[in-house]
Motif scaffolding. Structure first.
Motif: not given
Length: 555
Positions: A541-542, A545, A547-548
């Motif tokens: 999930p990170w 994201d 925003r990455r």
């Protein structure tokens, strides 16, 4: 003590065998050295065991009189199997060559030890003494298990993680290894009970209670299976002693009952084996499919982890370094040639069975838990004490009646090779042990940056781990200085490392490094591969994201 040793073993080689075995099996093997887990030469126990094996093989070759060495048919089978599998190791692609050479070393070292010990006459007294020493090692480990189980003062000696509800593991740091070792001890108890009379039988009876307790609390399917098969075979081998053997099951059952009661009152968790059994079946099916794809010489020794992840990562099985079956492992990594080498070992063991008397067959039964461990867990060479236990018990099962002899020049060559190996590898293994301790200290204190970049002599046998720590040291330097030049070598190393040792942490680090160096195309590609190989990883999930930076669309 020396007088007793001289009476038991009149020949110098016999005395050295018993003295060295006493020091290792009832001494050095049980000393705990700090480590961070792993297998092979990352574990100090395995290094110490190899020191014992090398010294024993080299010293025996010198102590024996200069004459042609005997060669039994099972020994020929073991030698043929080792040579075939070593040939496969040499044919392995370069990317896996380092791991393959370590496998070849374990095979050839074990075979050389077998040949050396085969030359020592095992009289009735020597055989009983050797079996007793191995049995004593099992008993000492069971005492350590109970000490850990009860969380008595001083349990931190083993760095035992009792706060995580960890099952005790003795010196082995892996429960199934402890279970198979204990099962060997139970079967040796039955064998020694029939060979020894008098008050010693009382000690064996109490030992059976202890071993029954340990085996029950290990909660290992491998241990249960080994014990059940072994006891049935012993009843078949000694039909006139069946009543005695059945009576010996009483203290064993009493120990298991004590384990059940202790687990209830101490609220020890019960292990669920259903999930692991399902995973094993999935791994077996995939392994057979890989074998069918390359049936002749396989994918290469040391390739299983990488190839398996490439094929099964999308199914959520994640990385796996072996298929929990050594025969299947050789089929995948060595194809039909690897299978032929494994069959040579099996044929040697089969010949020991059909040509041996009831005592020699009983020694084979005592080795059965190690064989079952090979077929249900991981390769036996990853635990050197189990590998040496198997070799010695096979030697005890080998007959001196029907034999051939090597030519004298060949005998001299083997003796010289064994002696040179002792002179070369004993100091090398001692340096390896010292380096292992340095690496453990550096890892625990996060001071890998202090390590020398060039590989020291003590790091030759554990080059992969040493290189890993050096690269972690580069990252530590970057974190302290923010100098991007430390990141470039890590990226190059990580690319090669995951081809041999799939590791989600290193794969994730690759993505972060590419992002840090603003190589967004590489970060995007590495992230896409990470999703496929580790679909259940909690960091996905990170990574996904929006925003990455590597997830943002290019204008």
């Amino acid at each position: 003590m020396m007088n007793t040793l001289n009476r038991l073993a009149p020949l110098p080689a016999q005395r050295f065998l018993l003295a060295a075995s006493l020091l290792f099996w009832c001494g050095g093997m049980h000393l705990y050295w700090p480590n961070n887990g792993g297998s092979g030469l990352s574990l100090p126990l395995n290094i110490v065991a190899w020191i014992y094996a090398v010294v024993l093989a080299g010293s025996v070759s010198v102590l024996l009189p200069r004459r042609r060495w005997r060669l039994t048919l099972p020994a020929v089978g073991f030698m043929a199997g080792a040579l075939i599998l070593t040939f496969l190791c040499l044919l392995t692609p370069v990317v896996w060559k380092t791991e393959a050479l370590l496998v070849a070393g374990a095979l050839l070292g074990g075979t050389l030890l077998y040949l050396a010990v085969l030359q020592i006459p095992l009289t009735t007294h020597v055989l009983t003494a050797l079996l007793t020493l191995i049995w004593g090692a099992c008993l000492l480990e069971c005492l350590a298990f109970v000490y850990q189980y009860l969380h008595l003062p001083g349990v931190e000696y083993w760095e035992f993680a009792w706060w995580r509800s960890t099952r005790p593991y003795g010196i082995f740091q892996q429960v199934n290894l402890m279970a198979s070792f204990t099962a060997c001890g139970v079967l040796l108890s039955a064998l020694l009970f029939l060979r020894i009379h008098g008050r010693a039988r009382i000690v064996i009876g109490f030992a059976c209670v202890l071993m029954g307790f340990v085996l029950h609390e290990c909660q290992s399917q491998t241990g249960y299976l080994s014990l059940a098969v072994g006891e049935v075979l012993l009843l078949a081998i000694f039909p006139s002693q069946r009543r005695t053997l059945l009576r010996l099951l009483v203290p064993l059952a009493a120990g298991m009952a004590m384990g059940a009661v202790a687990r209830h009152f101490l609220s020890v968790a019960t292990v669920d084996h259903l999930t692991s059994s399902h995973v094993r079946w999935s791994v077996l099916k995939t392994s057979l499919a890989l074998f069918v794809e390359r049936p002749w010489i396989g994918w290469g020794v040391g390739s299983f982890a990488a190839v398996f992840l490439e094929r099964t990562g999308r199914f959520g099985l994640s990385s796996m370094s072996h298929p929990h079956n050594e025969l299947v492992l050789w089929m995948v990594e060595g194809g039909l040639v690897g299978l032929a080498g494994a069959v040579c070992f099996i044929a040697g063991g089969f010949w020991l069975w059909i040509s041996g008397n009831h005592w020699r067959r009983a020694c084979l039964v005592a080795a059965l838990p190690v064989v079952i461990h090979m077929l249900t867990e991981y390769p036996v060479r990853q635990s050197t004490p189990h590998w040496l236990l198997l070799i010695l018990l096979l030697r005890c099962a080998d007959s001196a009646v029907k034999r051939h002899r090597l030519a004298l020049p060949a005998t001299d060559f083997v003796r010289v090779a064994a002696f040179i190996a002792t002179l070369a590898f004993t100091p090398l293994l001692l340096l390896t042990l010292q380096t292992q301790q340095r690496l453990t200290t550096a890892e625990r204190q996060s001071e890998q940056w202090r390590l020398a970049e060039s590989l020291p002599v003590g790091g030759w046998l554990m080059a992969t781990r040493y290189r890993f720590d050096v690269e972690m040291g580069y990252l530590q330097r970057y974190q302290r200085t923010r100098d991007a030049r430390w990141l470039a070598p890590v990226r190059r190393w990580a690319r090669e490392y995951v081809r041999v040792h799939p590791d989600p942490n290193i794969s994730f680090t690759q993505i972060l490094l590419a992002q840090q160096q603003r190589d967004m195309s590489a970060a995007r590609r590495l992230a896409a591969r990470f999703y496929l190989e580790y679909p259940n990883d909690r960091r996905i999930p990170w990574l996904q994201d929006a925003r990455r930076p590597f997830n943002q669309k290019m204008e």
